[in-house]
Design an enzyme around this catalytic site. Structure first.
Site, PDB file in Angstrom:
ATOM      1  N   ARG A 210      39.320 -13.625  35.300  1.00 27.90           N
ATOM      2  CA  ARG A 210      40.751 -13.813  35.061  1.00 27.90           C
ATOM      3  C   ARG A 210      41.389 -12.528  34.537  1.00 27.90           C
ATOM      4  O   ARG A 210      42.474 -12.146  34.946  1.00 27.90           O
ATOM      5  CB  ARG A 210      40.979 -14.928  34.019  1.00 27.90           C
ATOM      6  CG  ARG A 210      40.743 -16.324  34.553  1.00 27.90           C
ATOM      7  CD  ARG A 210      40.791 -17.368  33.450  1.00 27.90           C
ATOM      8  NE  ARG A 210      39.565 -17.370  32.664  1.00 27.90           N
ATOM      9  CZ  ARG A 210      39.491 -17.197  31.355  1.00 27.90           C
ATOM     10  NH1 ARG A 210      40.580 -17.015  30.646  1.00 27.90           N
ATOM     11  NH2 ARG A 210      38.326 -17.213  30.750  1.00 27.90           N
ATOM     12  N   HIS A 234      32.123 -13.023  30.626  1.00 28.26           N
ATOM     13  CA  HIS A 234      32.310 -14.483  30.615  1.00 28.26           C
ATOM     14  C   HIS A 234      32.410 -14.950  32.063  1.00 28.26           C
ATOM     15  O   HIS A 234      33.198 -14.391  32.828  1.00 28.26           O
ATOM     16  CB  HIS A 234      33.654 -14.855  29.971  1.00 28.26           C
ATOM     17  CG  HIS A 234      33.746 -14.702  28.487  1.00 28.26           C
ATOM     18  ND1 HIS A 234      34.812 -14.089  27.875  1.00 28.26           N
ATOM     19  CD2 HIS A 234      32.946 -15.137  27.482  1.00 28.26           C
ATOM     20  CE1 HIS A 234      34.674 -14.140  26.553  1.00 28.26           C
ATOM     21  NE2 HIS A 234      33.544 -14.769  26.290  1.00 28.26           N
ATOM     22  N   GLU A 237      32.853 -20.689  32.967  1.00 29.48           N
ATOM     23  CA  GLU A 237      32.750 -21.531  31.773  1.00 29.48           C
ATOM     24  C   GLU A 237      33.366 -22.908  32.028  1.00 29.48           C
ATOM     25  O   GLU A 237      32.830 -23.920  31.601  1.00 29.48           O
ATOM     26  CB  GLU A 237      33.451 -20.861  30.592  1.00 29.48           C
ATOM     27  CG  GLU A 237      33.385 -21.709  29.314  1.00 29.48           C
ATOM     28  CD  GLU A 237      34.021 -21.033  28.112  1.00 29.48           C
ATOM     29  OE1 GLU A 237      34.592 -19.940  28.260  1.00 29.48           O
ATOM     30  OE2 GLU A 237      33.929 -21.607  27.009  1.00 29.48           O
ATOM     31  N   HIS A 271      27.911 -18.057  29.496  1.00 34.77           N
ATOM     32  CA  HIS A 271      28.195 -19.462  29.838  1.00 34.77           C
ATOM     33  C   HIS A 271      27.490 -19.862  31.133  1.00 34.77           C
ATOM     34  O   HIS A 271      26.566 -20.645  31.107  1.00 34.77           O
ATOM     35  CB  HIS A 271      29.696 -19.793  29.889  1.00 34.77           C
ATOM     36  CG  HIS A 271      30.413 -19.513  28.615  1.00 34.77           C
ATOM     37  ND1 HIS A 271      30.048 -20.100  27.434  1.00 34.77           N
ATOM     38  CD2 HIS A 271      31.446 -18.662  28.328  1.00 34.77           C
ATOM     39  CE1 HIS A 271      30.830 -19.651  26.467  1.00 34.77           C
ATOM     40  NE2 HIS A 271      31.672 -18.768  26.979  1.00 34.77           N
ATOM     41  N   ASP A 322      28.941 -17.671  20.008  1.00 31.30           N
ATOM     42  CA  ASP A 322      30.265 -17.528  20.613  1.00 31.30           C
ATOM     43  C   ASP A 322      31.408 -17.760  19.621  1.00 31.30           C
ATOM     44  O   ASP A 322      31.790 -16.862  18.890  1.00 31.30           O
ATOM     45  CB  ASP A 322      30.341 -18.485  21.823  1.00 31.30           C
ATOM     46  CG  ASP A 322      31.582 -18.266  22.681  1.00 31.30           C
ATOM     47  OD1 ASP A 322      32.349 -17.335  22.387  1.00 31.30           O
ATOM     48  OD2 ASP A 322      31.791 -19.030  23.647  1.00 31.30           O
TER      49      ASP A 322
END
Ligand SMILES: [Zn+2]
Length: 446
Positions: A210, A234, A237, A271, A322
């Site tokens: 993203r 990441h 997730e 994740h 996290d």
């Protein structure tokens, strides 16, 4: 540093428990291991001594949100509002104080190395500090004061979403470097300034598919290759992220990372919850590691990742706390197996020894410390003594099963990091009242 010998009532050596073990240490490394040794009175470590735990995924400032995000029944919006509120208020001075207390909490939990996924780089409005790495250096100082090794995963964060929208007004402005080239120039400076610190590695991170456009990902991956540094990202997730990536790029986040040169042996996908069979095959083929963060994933309602398939692959399988809903690597480790049991309605899927390896050796390796996470001659002298006679562990014996399935962070009595005694009899040597330090540091934020 002076030479020392630690006598362990029991020690976890090469995947099994051995009684009466003397571990000799010099200059932060293990120089000899003797089994069946008589006790050395001055440095007795009772219970079961395991290698140093690695917290492979941390956002230190999220510790300020603990429990507060459960209010109003803990909706996603409670969490997000508080996270941005905290991100908006931190200064380098406050962050150093908060992170010192958080890393000390980790030390008390037996964590000897932390991977800090760091994206809060700049001042309010995105203005550069006089030293553009002032925030990163606050974290370096915090880890040093808390006595743990730090892999500072300096994170590239360039936009607000897969639709290409720029960073939002407000705290998100503090995360951005404009371009991946701008990010790399800043991180080069950080690396030059802290590379002499023996307990610090500067690594790289791509926040997510993203936050970094595909065209910029290769620059971050190339930086990690050039510097032989860990690269974390990441990935997958939540299903919404996967669906949006498929809608925009016609492929999954894992495939997008693959096609832009991000997957590989030095890479850890954090994740990795929602993967297709093809994603899992790509991760295996490229020996890409994963870091599961089960207590955060269950707190946020993310889902359960394909642990057994990933453990069977060639990549490292590590663990992280996290968002720090709790800081307890034993809880993260057992959650991997217990989540599988709930999902499959079946027991005995992943062994305690495998889970302990994920919490120690695999995590240390994923953070760029391949010589840590095992009690071995030549390796880092990280020793973590776990009480096997506490209220929680009494009767379970000095076994990996008792440590993984019954112990808590509160059962850690002594922690030695690179030969230095950081925790003694459950007390942090440098920060005598970590609870009070946390109260004061968090009180400044919220
Ligand atoms: Zn994270």
């Amino acid at each position: 540093m002076t030479d020392e010998t630690f006598w362990c009532e029991n020690a976890w050596l090469d995947g099994e428990v051995v009684q009466s073990v003397a571990v000799s240490v010099s200059d932060g490394r293990i120089t000899a291991i003797e089994t069946g040794a008589p006790p050395v009175a001055s440095r007795l470590l009772n219970g079961l001594v395991i290698p140093g735990l690695a917290n492979a995924h941390s956002h230190a400032f999220h510790r300020a949100l603990r429990s507060r995000t459960q209010r109003d029944r803990g909706s996603f919006w409670t969490w997000r509002k508080l996270m941005y509120q905290t991100a908006g208020q931190l200064t380098p001075e406050r962050y150093r104080v908060l992170a010192t207390a958080v890393y000390a909490e980790m030390a008390l939990a037996g964590i000897t190395a932390v991977g800090e996924f760091h994206y809060l780089h700049h001042d309010v409005g995105g203005r550069r500090y006089a030293d553009p790495n002032e925030m990163g250096k606050a974290l370096v100082a915090a880890a040093s004061d808390a006595g743990v090794r730090l892999t500072l995963l300096d994170t590239c964060y360039l936009r607000s979403g897969l639709d290409g929208a720029p960073l939002a007004e407000g705290p998100q402005q503090r995360f951005g470097d404009g371009t991946a080239t701008g990010w790399a120039e800043r991180v080069d400076g950080l690396r030059r300034d802290v590379e002499s610190e023996a307990q610090v590695i500067v690594g790289a991170a791509i926040h997510s598919v993203r936050a970094v456009p595909p065209s910029e990902m290769g620059i971050v991956a190339a930086w990690a290759d050039t510097h032989d540094a860990p690269l974390h990202v990441h990935s997958s997730e939540q299903t919404a992220e996967v669906d949006e990536c498929v809608a925009v790029h016609n492929c999954t986040p894992t495939a997008l990372l693959r096609d832009n040169g991000v997957l590989g042996r030095r890479t850890t996908a954090v994740h990795a919850t929602h993967l297709t069979d093809e994603d899992i095959a790509d991760m295996d083929r490229t020996a890409t590691g994963v870091c599961f963060c089960p207590t955060t994933e269950r707190d946020l309602g993310d889902g359960i990742g394909p642990a057994t398939a990933l453990l069977a692959g060639r990549g490292l399988f590590s663990l992280g706390s996290d968002s720090h809903a709790v800081i307890d690597l034993f809880e993260e480790a057992r959650a991997v197996e217990l989540d599988e049991r709930l999902a499959r309605r079946e027991r005995g899927i992943i062994s305690a020894a495998t889970l302990l390896d994920a919490a120690t050796a695999a995590g240390q390796h994923a953070l760029g410390w391949p010589d840590a996470g095992a009690l071995r001659v030549g390796g880092h002298a990280d020793l973590v003594a776990v009480d096997t006679r506490s209220i929680r562990t009494a009767g379970g014996g000095a076994t990996a099963e008792n440590i993984v399935f019954a112990a808590s962070a509160a059962d850690v009595t002594d922690v030695i990091v690179d030969g230095r005694h950081v925790v003694t009899e459950g007390r942090h040597v440098g920060l005598p009242d970590v609870g009070d330090a946390l109260v004061r540091a968090i009180g400044c934020q919220l």
